[in-house]
Design a protein around this motif. Structure first.
Motif, short mmCIF file in Angstrom:
data_model
loop_
_atom_site.label_atom_id
_atom_site.label_comp_id
_atom_site.label_asym_id
_atom_site.label_seq_id
_atom_site.Cartn_x
_atom_site.Cartn_y
_atom_site.Cartn_z
N SER A 76 0.82 -1.21 0.00
CA SER A 76 0.00 0.00 0.00
C SER A 76 0.86 1.27 0.00
O SER A 76 0.61 2.20 -0.78
CB SER A 76 -0.91 -0.04 1.22
N GLU A 80 1.03 4.11 -2.99
CA GLU A 80 0.74 5.53 -2.72
C GLU A 80 1.86 6.44 -3.16
O GLU A 80 1.65 7.46 -3.80
CB GLU A 80 0.48 5.73 -1.21
N GLU A 81 3.08 6.03 -2.80
CA GLU A 81 4.26 6.83 -3.16
C GLU A 81 4.40 6.90 -4.69
O GLU A 81 4.64 7.96 -5.26
CB GLU A 81 5.50 6.16 -2.53
N LYS A 84 2.02 9.23 -6.59
CA LYS A 84 2.35 10.67 -6.53
C LYS A 84 3.17 11.11 -7.74
O LYS A 84 3.16 12.27 -8.11
CB LYS A 84 3.14 10.98 -5.24
N THR A 100 -6.09 0.05 -1.93
CA THR A 100 -5.33 1.30 -1.99
C THR A 100 -5.74 2.13 -3.20
O THR A 100 -5.90 3.35 -3.11
CB THR A 100 -3.82 1.00 -2.01
N LYS A 103 -8.95 3.83 -2.41
CA LYS A 103 -8.73 4.92 -1.46
C LYS A 103 -8.12 6.14 -2.19
O LYS A 103 -8.59 7.27 -2.03
CB LYS A 103 -7.77 4.44 -0.35
N LEU A 104 -7.11 5.89 -3.02
CA LEU A 104 -6.45 6.99 -3.73
C LEU A 104 -7.39 7.64 -4.74
O LEU A 104 -7.34 8.85 -4.97
CB LEU A 104 -5.19 6.49 -4.44
N GLN A 107 -9.33 10.19 -3.32
CA GLN A 107 -8.54 11.42 -3.07
C GLN A 107 -8.17 12.12 -4.37
O GLN A 107 -7.37 13.03 -4.39
CB GLN A 107 -7.26 11.06 -2.30
N LEU A 109 -7.04 10.42 -7.38
CA LEU A 109 -6.17 9.70 -8.33
C LEU A 109 -6.96 9.32 -9.59
O LEU A 109 -8.10 8.87 -9.50
CB LEU A 109 -5.63 8.42 -7.67
#
Ligand code: ATP
Ligand code: MG
Ligand code: MG
Length: 406
Positions: A76, A80-81, A84, A100, A103-104, A107, A109
């Motif tokens: 995860s 996430e990294e 970005k 993940t 979730k992203l 936000q 993504l």
């Protein structure tokens, strides 16, 4: 006066940035296997930047990606990294951390296809439930939790019975056939037992396996590649023939079912729809891959727009390209490891050497660090003026004594 014009100019710069080339969005790909490698190859032609996330430092896509982050697509924090560094996230394998991604996505993504699609596809049982709810024809299936439910399924569906792992399946590695009720226990054990999450499918009495690559753009435009025939060896895709040699009616039915299946999923990109053709002319869905696929490798040499270019066009929001064949016939041959280690390389090299002298043959070598039996090491696509000639050309590089070109 000059202040005003300057701020106006700056505003216009920020609102209407000119794209230098096809797309400046960095595409992030979860996975760096051969599909990721061929995506990078297509991206290179269009100068689209592709970052990959893969745990293997020397994975097939590593050397030709713009940037390779070493890490697992199931970790995860890594996902996430990685996200970005990318404008759009896509996959070359569906066995990634869907939680993940969801979730992203919430936000902001931009995941293409959508995380919901990856979640459905990565669990083959959920996938079947999804498609049956969407009225896509498919073999009967049921989840099994214990010996009793497995026996009940066997009695209802008959034998041979196909037992499948719900998750992490590829190249037939999550499939075992029980020919009789007696073989049920050993088949279930071979798949790691019920705790692993199993389901069964009724045996599909297919005469042929077909596949259709369906592309969907961000604007929901749809584009279908010609129907191909796939030939499997021990559950692994071995040969693909484009186009399939079927009646117009069958080709249309296969294309219609494939596009309906894809219409039930969310997001842009190419999707591969694997199908069974039965003796009585029915088409049943086997499974869908939310990404470029082995059955579409041939498109690199045989179609106006390859599935890899099409996937990139679809996800970055460019117009979809022409999926038609630009040659009368094409055949793709997978170079599967015949043996572990050096012996396997020697055999593969013999085929490659002969293919190098075969007209219309294009060789792809994935540069995988280890040779393993049954592993997809590369492929060869042969194009030509007719399927007969293409078949003869393939035969000529598979046989020790290469036959004369027709
Ligand atoms: P892939 O590498 O395509 O992801 P996979 O591991 O997900 O493969 P499946 O596509 O489920 O495996 O099955 C592999 C092959 O096994 C099929 O292409 C087909 O030849 C055979 N097969 C699968 N399901 C059935 C079925 N219900 N009846 C008969 N044969 C089947
Ligand atoms: Mg599969
Ligand atoms: Mg399959």
């Amino acid at each position: 006066k000059s202040d005003v014009s300057l701020s106006q100019r700056n505003a216009s710069i920020t609102t209407t940035t000119t794209t230098h080339g096809l797309s400046e969005t960095v595409v992030g790909v979860l996975g760096g296997g051969q599909l990721g490698r061929m995506l990078c190859q297509a991206a290179s032609q269009m100068s689209i930047k592709v970052n990959i996330l893969d745990p293997l430092t020397n994975c097939p896509a590593s050397s030709i990606s713009t940037h390779h982050m070493v890490g697992s697509y199931n970790d995860s924090a890594k996902v996430e990294e990685f996200a970005k560094s990318c404008g759009i996230l896509t996959v070359e394998i569906e066995h990634v951390d869907a939680d993940t991604l969801e979730k992203l996505e919430k936000q902001g993504l931009d995941c293409q296809p959508k995380a919901s699609t990856i979640r459905i596809i990565q669990d083959k049982y959920l996938q079947k439930v999804h498609f049956s709810r969407n009225n896509i024809p498919l073999p009967k299936f049921v989840q099994i939790n214990d010996q009793e439910s497995a026996e009940r399924a066997g009695q209802e569906f008959g034998y041979p019975l196909m037992i499948k792992s719900r998750r992490l399946a590829y190249d037939g590695r999550g499939n075992v056939v029980a020919k009789t009720e007696k073989e049920l226990t050993s088949a279930i054990n071979a798949l790691g037992g019920f705790d692993h999450g199993l389901y069964v499918e009724q045996w599909a009495p297919f005469v042929k396996e077909l596949a259709v690559i369906v592309a969907r753009g961000r604007d929901n435009s749809i584009s279908c590649y010609p129907v191909v025939e796939t030939v499997h060896r021990e559950n692994i895709c071995h040969i693909v023939k484009a186009p399939a040699n079927e009646s117009w009616k069958i080709m249309k039915l296969a294309t219609d079912i494939a596009s309906r299946a894809v219409a039930s999923l969310e997001g842009a990109g190419v999707f591969a729809v694997e199908l069974f053709l039965t003796e009585d002319g029915q088409i049943l869905l086997n499974e869908v891959a939310p990404r470029p696929h082995n059955s579409g490798h041939h498109t690199i040499e045989s179609c106006y727009t390859s599935q890899y270019e099409q996937h990139l066009r679809a996800i970055v929001g460019l117009p979809l390209g022409n999926p038609s064949l630009k040659v009368p016939a094409a055949m793709m041959y997978n170079i599967l490891g015949e043996d572990d280690g050096e012996a396997g390389f020697i055999l593969a090299n013999q085929i490659i050497k002969r293919a190098l002298c075969t007209p219309g043959a294009a060789i792809h070598w994935y540069d995988k660090p280890d040779m393993r039996k049954q592993r997809k090491m590369g492929h060869i696509t042969v194009v030509g003026p007719s399927m007969g000639i293409v078949e003869a050309r393939v035969k000529s590089f598979l046989e020790e004594e290469s036959s004369e070109e027709t």
